[in-house]
Scaffold this motif. Structure first.
Motif, mmCIF file in Angstrom:
data_model
loop_
_atom_site.group_PDB
_atom_site.id
_atom_site.type_symbol
_atom_site.label_atom_id
_atom_site.label_comp_id
_atom_site.label_asym_id
_atom_site.label_seq_id
_atom_site.Cartn_x
_atom_site.Cartn_y
_atom_site.Cartn_z
ATOM 1 N N ARG A 65 0.872 -1.174 -0.138
ATOM 2 C CA ARG A 65 -0.019 -0.029 -0.103
ATOM 3 C C ARG A 65 0.931 1.209 0.089
ATOM 4 O O ARG A 65 0.479 2.127 -0.695
ATOM 5 N N HIS A 69 0.029 2.597 -3.323
ATOM 6 C CA HIS A 69 -1.377 3.364 -3.418
ATOM 7 C C HIS A 69 -1.222 4.744 -2.814
ATOM 8 O O HIS A 69 -2.141 5.550 -2.778
ATOM 9 N N GLU A 70 -0.053 5.256 -2.321
ATOM 10 C CA GLU A 70 -0.069 6.397 -1.551
ATOM 11 C C GLU A 70 -0.002 7.474 -2.569
ATOM 12 O O GLU A 70 -0.907 8.377 -2.503
ATOM 13 N N ARG A 83 1.295 5.031 -10.640
ATOM 14 C CA ARG A 83 0.056 4.278 -10.236
ATOM 15 C C ARG A 83 -0.830 3.876 -11.226
ATOM 16 O O ARG A 83 -1.060 2.668 -11.636
ATOM 17 N N ASP A 108 -1.006 -7.350 -7.959
ATOM 18 C CA ASP A 108 -0.291 -6.154 -7.728
ATOM 19 C C ASP A 108 0.925 -6.262 -6.910
ATOM 20 O O ASP A 108 1.921 -5.911 -6.815
#
Length: 354
Positions: A65, A69-70, A83, A108
């Motif tokens: 994450r 995802h940040e 991303r 992922d």
């Protein structure tokens, strides 16, 4: 007297039976009490397990994450792509490359581990610590992603597009109908001691000789890794020409050198000897070239390429010093090169007069 003694014995037996029955009942009560007491103690000492599959799953994905995802800055720094490009690559690897998720790991996370390894050339135990996975799991999924990545070469290798006759590009209009720029580069490897003489370059490094062809926009159209570092560029080129769909490309050296330099800056695994076998490492080189093409197609702005432009001006160690000037040069090639130089010089003179 006989009847009296019999009555006394019967009375005694009755008392013994009563006492024994009371003793059994007492033992039964004590046993029940002890069982009840043990149950209370066990319930008091019992602590339910807080770990479960779902909680473990999300704990192990925490590093993923933070990597993916940040924000885009972290993704580009750690995985070399934004991303949006990362998620699109995961879809391509799943639907085209045949990569599959497992019960314990999503696609992922597999792709993030692969990209992180080749981008920074980190070892298995470092990835094991960061991703909270075993070394065997990481190795297995790395090879799964590598296989899926190689299956994308038909999609990611740029299709040969000859330079048009009416090209107005000052650098490429002289090379009409040519496919791109060609050169070779050495990539350091680790090989068994018995193979080191074959892989030793003229500078003393143990390396493999990779031949690459790129288009004017620095996308690879042809990659041939695997030749020993001691082999001359001409021999590698001769092998590429004799293969099916042989090459016919000019020597526009600047663009191919920048392409090689950017490739090595982006993927750290190409900058130092790898701990993978030479067979696996050749596949990694191909995967790095495919990912290079993918990033140039999907990302309109690449900060790593922007930094590379400044780096090339001050550091020339990333590019080879000696160009490939051809194999078995003939008079026809010399005349063609001289005529081309005269045409370019005449055009330059006329532009100055105007």
């Amino acid at each position: 007297m006989a009847r009296l003694s019999l009555a006394k014995n019967a009375e005694r037996r009755k008392k013994i039976v009563i006492v024994f029955t009371m003793w059994l009942e007492f033992c039964s009560v004590v046993n029940s009490f002890l069982s009840f007491l043990g149950t209370i103690i066990s319930l008091h000492a019992y602590r339910p397990k807080v770990r479960s599959y779902s909680i473990d799953f999300y704990m192990k994905r925490e590093y993923v994450r933070r990597l993916v995802h940040e924000n885009d800055d972290t993704a580009i720094s750690q995985l070399r792509m934004s991303r949006a490009a990362f998620f699109k690559l995961c879809e391509m690897l799943q639907h085209i490359g045949g990569l599959k998720p497992t019960r314990n790991m999503d696609i992922d996370e597999q792709v993030a581990m692969f990209l992180h390894i080749i981008a920074h050339h980190v070892k298995n135990r470092v990835i094991s610590h960061n991703f909270k996975r075993s070394g065997e799991t990481i190795s297995r999924h790395f090879h799964n992603v590598l296989d899926a990545m190689v299956h994308l070469q038909d999609r990611l290798l740029r299709k040969p597009d000859p330079i048009p006759i009416n090209s107005t590009d000052n650098r490429w209009k002289w090379f009409k109908n040519c496919l791109g720029a060609l050169d070779g580069t050495h990539i350091k490897v680790k090989v068994p001691i018995g193979d080191k003489p074959r892989y030793r370059t003229r500078k003393g490094d143990i390396a493999t000789n990779m031949l690459g062809v790129c288009t004017p926009d620095m996308q690879f159209v042809y990659v041939l890794p695997g030749w020993e570092g001691s082999v001359a560029d001409g021999r590698v080129l001769r092998d590429a020409i004799r293969r099916r769909n042989g090459l016919k490309v000019p020597h526009a050296r600047n663009v191919i050198e920048r392409c090689f330099g950017l490739l090595k800056m982006r993927w750290g695994i190409l900058r130092s000897p790898s701990f993978y076998s030479i067979r696996i490492y050749n596949r990694i080189i191909v995967a790095c070239c495919l990912l290079h093409n993918y990033i140039r197609r999907e990302m309109s702005y690449d900060p790593i390429e922007a930094d590379a432009d400044q780096h090339f001006e001050t550091n020339s160690s990333l590019v080879e010093e000696n160009p490939i000037i051809g194999i078995d040069p003939t008079d026809a090639w010399s005349h063609w090169r001289l005529d081309l130089a005269n045409q370019m010089f005449n055009e330059w003179q006329s532009s100055r007069r105007n």
